[in-house]
Design a protein around this motif. Structure first.
Motif, mmCIF file in Angstrom:
data_model
loop_
_atom_site.group_PDB
_atom_site.id
_atom_site.type_symbol
_atom_site.label_atom_id
_atom_site.label_comp_id
_atom_site.label_asym_id
_atom_site.label_seq_id
_atom_site.Cartn_x
_atom_site.Cartn_y
_atom_site.Cartn_z
ATOM 1 N N GLY A 56 11.588 67.970 59.236
ATOM 2 C CA GLY A 56 11.718 66.844 58.304
ATOM 3 C C GLY A 56 13.161 66.552 57.954
ATOM 4 N N VAL A 57 13.951 67.598 57.733
ATOM 5 C CA VAL A 57 15.373 67.415 57.427
ATOM 6 C C VAL A 57 16.097 66.800 58.623
ATOM 7 N N ALA A 62 18.688 62.083 61.144
ATOM 8 C CA ALA A 62 18.757 61.196 62.309
ATOM 9 C C ALA A 62 18.566 59.740 61.884
ATOM 10 N N ILE A 63 17.582 59.479 61.005
ATOM 11 C CA ILE A 63 17.353 58.113 60.524
ATOM 12 C C ILE A 63 18.522 57.650 59.655
ATOM 13 N N PHE A 64 19.058 58.542 58.832
ATOM 14 C CA PHE A 64 20.188 58.191 57.972
ATOM 15 C C PHE A 64 21.400 57.786 58.808
ATOM 16 N N LEU A 66 21.462 56.813 61.981
ATOM 17 C CA LEU A 66 21.152 55.599 62.720
ATOM 18 C C LEU A 66 21.260 54.369 61.815
ATOM 19 N N GLY A 67 20.766 54.479 60.602
ATOM 20 C CA GLY A 67 20.879 53.367 59.649
ATOM 21 C C GLY A 67 22.311 53.098 59.249
ATOM 22 N N TYR A 68 23.094 54.137 59.061
ATOM 23 C CA TYR A 68 24.500 53.974 58.700
ATOM 24 C C TYR A 68 25.258 53.256 59.812
ATOM 25 N N LEU A 69 25.075 53.712 61.046
ATOM 26 C CA LEU A 69 25.768 53.081 62.172
ATOM 27 C C LEU A 69 25.314 51.643 62.375
ATOM 28 N N THR A 70 24.012 51.411 62.240
ATOM 29 C CA THR A 70 23.503 50.044 62.383
ATOM 30 C C THR A 70 24.090 49.143 61.301
#
Length: 78
Positions: A56-57, A62-64, A66-70
């Motif tokens: 989960g961590v 990974a989502i954090f 990816l969202g930051y780069l996007t």
């Protein structure tokens, strides 16, 4: 090479219309590290809880990232 041990179990139902025969190989035929044994070990007990928390961590980060780069590339000043 050792001979394989096997057992044959025959059972007849009360209505005598269904017969079953079960043939099972001995325990020596199974691989000691089968996928079922590995998944049981990794998905249950304290180790299973730890694996789920770590997974989960890892998914969160990974989502954090990816969202930051996007967001960075979408809102970048030109």
């Amino acid at each position: 090479m050792q001979p394989q041990e096997s057992s044959v179990q025959y059972s007849r139902w009360d209505d005598r219309s269904r017969d079953e025969v079960h043939v099972a190989a001995g325990s020596s035929a199974e691989a000691p590290w089968s996928w079922e044994r590995i998944s049981r070990k990794l998905c249950s007990g304290k180790l299973g809880i730890a694996m789920k928390v770590l997974g989960g961590v890892a998914v969160f980060w990974a989502i954090f990232i990816l969202g930051y780069l996007t967001g960075y590339y979408v809102h970048k000043c030109k």
